[in-house]
Design a protein around this motif. Structure first.
Motif, mmCIF file in Angstrom:
data_model
loop_
_atom_site.group_PDB
_atom_site.id
_atom_site.type_symbol
_atom_site.label_atom_id
_atom_site.label_comp_id
_atom_site.label_asym_id
_atom_site.label_seq_id
_atom_site.Cartn_x
_atom_site.Cartn_y
_atom_site.Cartn_z
ATOM 1 N N PHE A 154 0.834 -1.206 0.000
ATOM 2 C CA PHE A 154 0.000 0.000 0.000
ATOM 3 C C PHE A 154 0.867 1.253 0.000
ATOM 4 N N MET A 155 1.973 1.227 0.730
ATOM 5 C CA MET A 155 2.839 2.407 0.835
ATOM 6 C C MET A 155 3.569 2.710 -0.469
ATOM 7 N N GLN A 156 3.518 1.778 -1.427
ATOM 8 C CA GLN A 156 4.147 2.024 -2.720
ATOM 9 C C GLN A 156 3.152 2.545 -3.756
ATOM 10 N N LEU A 157 1.894 2.737 -3.339
ATOM 11 C CA LEU A 157 0.938 3.373 -4.235
ATOM 12 C C LEU A 157 1.307 4.837 -4.410
ATOM 13 N N GLU A 158 0.642 5.502 -5.299
ATOM 14 C CA GLU A 158 0.897 6.922 -5.536
ATOM 15 C C GLU A 158 -0.109 7.759 -4.754
ATOM 16 N N PRO A 159 0.330 8.636 -3.861
ATOM 17 C CA PRO A 159 1.698 9.030 -3.530
ATOM 18 C C PRO A 159 2.362 8.035 -2.571
ATOM 19 N N ALA A 160 3.634 7.760 -2.795
ATOM 20 C CA ALA A 160 4.369 6.810 -1.970
ATOM 21 C C ALA A 160 4.460 7.324 -0.538
ATOM 22 N N GLY A 161 4.426 6.392 0.408
ATOM 23 C CA GLY A 161 4.536 6.748 1.817
ATOM 24 C C GLY A 161 3.204 6.806 2.533
ATOM 25 N N VAL A 162 2.106 6.835 1.793
ATOM 26 C CA VAL A 162 0.786 6.855 2.421
ATOM 27 C C VAL A 162 0.523 5.500 3.067
ATOM 28 N N GLY A 163 0.058 5.522 4.326
ATOM 29 C CA GLY A 163 -0.173 4.292 5.067
ATOM 30 C C GLY A 163 0.904 4.002 6.087
ATOM 31 N N ALA A 164 1.903 4.874 6.179
ATOM 32 C CA ALA A 164 2.973 4.684 7.163
ATOM 33 C C ALA A 164 2.458 5.031 8.555
ATOM 34 N N ILE A 165 3.142 4.506 9.582
ATOM 35 C CA ILE A 165 2.727 4.787 10.959
ATOM 36 C C ILE A 165 3.581 5.878 11.594
ATOM 37 N N ASP A 166 4.727 6.198 10.995
ATOM 38 C CA ASP A 166 5.545 7.289 11.521
ATOM 39 C C ASP A 166 6.369 7.894 10.389
ATOM 40 N N LEU A 167 7.083 8.973 10.706
ATOM 41 C CA LEU A 167 7.853 9.701 9.707
ATOM 42 C C LEU A 167 8.949 8.840 9.101
ATOM 43 N N ARG A 168 9.635 8.077 9.924
ATOM 44 C CA ARG A 168 10.742 7.248 9.424
ATOM 45 C C ARG A 168 10.245 6.273 8.353
ATOM 46 N N GLU A 169 9.156 5.589 8.647
ATOM 47 C CA GLU A 169 8.610 4.608 7.710
ATOM 48 C C GLU A 169 8.120 5.285 6.431
ATOM 49 N N CYS A 170 7.517 6.458 6.575
ATOM 50 C CA CYS A 170 7.005 7.200 5.418
ATOM 51 C C CYS A 170 8.139 7.596 4.467
ATOM 52 N N LEU A 171 9.222 8.122 5.014
ATOM 53 C CA LEU A 171 10.341 8.558 4.177
ATOM 54 C C LEU A 171 11.056 7.375 3.524
ATOM 55 N N ALA A 173 9.741 4.543 2.667
ATOM 56 C CA ALA A 173 8.887 4.025 1.587
ATOM 57 C C ALA A 173 9.075 4.844 0.317
ATOM 58 N N GLN A 174 9.257 6.149 0.462
ATOM 59 C CA GLN A 174 9.455 7.002 -0.707
ATOM 60 C C GLN A 174 10.830 6.811 -1.340
ATOM 61 N N LEU A 175 11.783 6.333 -0.538
ATOM 62 C CA LEU A 175 13.141 6.154 -1.046
ATOM 63 C C LEU A 175 13.329 4.840 -1.800
ATOM 64 N N GLU A 176 12.382 3.923 -1.678
ATOM 65 C CA GLU A 176 12.567 2.586 -2.247
ATOM 66 C C GLU A 176 12.828 2.614 -3.745
ATOM 67 N N ASP A 177 12.140 3.472 -4.454
ATOM 68 C CA ASP A 177 12.307 3.537 -5.909
ATOM 69 C C ASP A 177 13.091 4.772 -6.347
ATOM 70 N N SER A 178 13.793 5.394 -5.405
ATOM 71 C CA SER A 178 14.538 6.608 -5.736
ATOM 72 C C SER A 178 15.776 6.283 -6.559
ATOM 73 N N SER A 179 16.047 7.102 -7.567
ATOM 74 C CA SER A 179 17.242 6.922 -8.402
ATOM 75 C C SER A 179 18.355 7.887 -8.007
ATOM 76 N N HIS A 180 18.181 8.600 -6.922
ATOM 77 C CA HIS A 180 19.180 9.559 -6.456
ATOM 78 C C HIS A 180 20.479 8.833 -6.117
ATOM 79 N N ALA A 181 21.594 9.466 -6.426
ATOM 80 C CA ALA A 181 22.892 8.831 -6.217
ATOM 81 C C ALA A 181 23.147 8.503 -4.752
ATOM 82 N N GLU A 182 22.623 9.306 -3.843
ATOM 83 C CA GLU A 182 22.855 9.093 -2.418
ATOM 84 C C GLU A 182 21.626 8.524 -1.713
ATOM 85 N N ALA A 183 20.746 7.841 -2.452
ATOM 86 C CA ALA A 183 19.531 7.295 -1.851
ATOM 87 C C ALA A 183 19.854 6.277 -0.755
#
Length: 452
Positions: A154-171, A173-183
């Motif tokens: 569920f947290m990988q739906l758009e927008p990513a991070g929805v359904g998290a229980i805290d800030l750490r989990e939300c962020l 989840a959004q990083l899982e598919d990130s292509s950033h060099a320092e992800a």
């Protein structure tokens, strides 16, 4: 074994198409019901808009006169913030994706349960274990592990991070598919050093992660691109149209429907009279449209009546909100309102979703007025939203050179009759986006700066 043939009479409830339509209309937002009405007017000759009947009561009120979400009731909507079909709320966006992603019937029900438990920022209001227990009590064969598995998808739906229980989990989840060099480094910081990042302890982070300052700053820049409240950007249009309006009168407060969100309709009397003059085949077609129009009007009227009764019941229980704001909100559940107006709890749940109400304090989502009681042994009944408002006010009035720590805020709340644990205060402070006392003292922050 003998076989007998007999007859018996039983009663059972049947979901007719008309009843299904009425239930569906209850959960539509003002913009969505407006589109339903427009579509019906286009295809049904027997239905017409009764503009004259609503013009006197509504006066000059229209979409341009509705307050911007979160602003004061007197502010006007800028021209570039008119409602559009592109502005769809969070629930609608997720509902489009859920049936596609979750093909299994049980997983689908779990995903819908998660959807119903989201707050306006996109975080899960219930603990996963409580969600699993609730689904099991409703007759679904689920366990905590399966709920967590579905929640991860569920947290990988758009927008990513929805359904998290805290800030750490939300962020994360959004990083899982990130292509950033320092992800990868950003994920490590969030997982292991989020508190140090919040305290801006960059030198300690460089040492703990064994990286130079340039690399660290690139990772921090990656984190800054994430959305800590994914539900807000995907939520309702900034120019949310309220379904009801609470206004002051000489006798107190009055709740009325917003005519801009509830246009008046009627059966076209001209075509209705033509039924007796038509041929049998033409009359049959017109009669079908007449039946459809009457059922449509009945469903719209049921929606109007249910919304009005629900809002009236809410403000009978929440009168202090109109004078004290969110700090005056009392604990209130869907079941209490359902009992007050003689309806089922699921009906109130549908009514409270995607509905807004305009008050002298601004425009608020209806579901915001529902909150469970917080604290143990409290002398004053307080909801979670009210406690958050109290914490915000306490921080706003604190000495700038000696800000209150979480223990101080806990003690102040206890003196006001609200007993909560220090960890609850810390959780609510973080949810409000307020920095810790140490960081506020280091920067000499005001509340506005602490929330930035």
């Amino acid at each position: 074994m003998r076989q007998n043939l007999g007859a018996r009479i039983t009663t059972s409830a049947t979901m007719t198409p008309q009843l299904i339509q009425s239930i569906r209309f209850l959960q539509l937002s003002a913009q969505e019901i407006e589109q339903e009405i427009a579509d019906m007017l286009d295809r049904n000759l027997m239905l017409e808009s009764d503009d004259a009947s609503g013009s006197d009561e509504a006066g000059e009120e229209g979409f341009d006169d509705i307050a911007v979400l979160g602003a004061s009731a007197g502010d006007e909507i800028p021209e570039d913030r008119q409602p559009s079909s592109a502005d769809r709320d969070l629930r609608a966006r997720l509902m489009d994706q859920i049936p596609v992603v979750f093909s299994d019937a049980t997983d689908l029900q779990i995903a819908l349960g998660i959807l119903d438990a989201l707050d306006e920022t996109g975080y899960l209001e219930e603990r996963p274990i409580d969600l699993a227990r609730g689904l099991s009590a409703a007759g679904l064969d689920v366990c905590l592990e399966r709920v967590e598995q579905v929640r991860g998808e569920f947290m990988q739906l758009e927008p990513a991070g929805v359904g998290a229980i805290d800030l750490r989990e939300c962020l994360l989840a959004q990083l899982e598919d990130s292509s950033h060099a320092e992800a990868g480094l950003a994920a490590q910081i969030i997982s292991e050093h989020l508190e140090a990042l919040a305290q801006a302890e960059l030198d300690q982070l460089c040492q703990a992660l064994d990286v130079d300052m340039t690399t660290l700053r690139r990772a921090i820049d990656c984190i800054r691109r994430l959305n800590p409240k994914p539900g807000l950007d995907a939520g309702a249009s900034e120019s949310a149209v309220p379904d009801a309006i609470v206004e002051a009168t000489a006798d107190g407060w009055r709740v009325r429907l917003n005519q801009a969100a509830h246009p008046q309709l009627r059966v076209n009397s001209t075509y209705e009279r033509m039924l007796g003059q038509c041929t049998r085949s033409d009359a049959a077609a017109l009669n079908d449209q007449l039946v459809e129009a009457r059922w449509f009007l009945r469903s719209i009227e049921m929606r109007r009546d249910t919304i009005l009764r629900t809002v009236q019941a809410i403000f009978e229980r929440q009168p202090e909100f109109l004078t004290r704001g969110e700090a005056g909100l009392r604990p209130m559940t869907l079941k209490q309102i359902a009992d007050d107006i003689g309806m089922h709890e699921s009906t109130i749940c549908r009514v409270s979703n995607s509905k807004y109400i305009q008050t002298p304090l601004g425009v608020f989502e209806l579901k915001r007025f529902f909150s469970s009681e917080v604290g143990t042994g409290t002398r004053t009944s307080a909801s979670g939203i009210a406690v958050k408002a109290m914490i915000r006010d306490i921080v706003a009035d604190e000495p700038r050179d000696e800000p209150f720590c979480d223990a101080d805020i806990t003690a102040i709340l206890a003196r006001r009759g609200v007993t909560v644990a220090r960890r609850t205060v810390a959780k609510y402070r973080e949810a409000l986006g307020i920095a810790s006392a140490k960081l506020r003292a280091k920067r000499g922050m005001t509340l506005a700066e602490a929330l930035a």
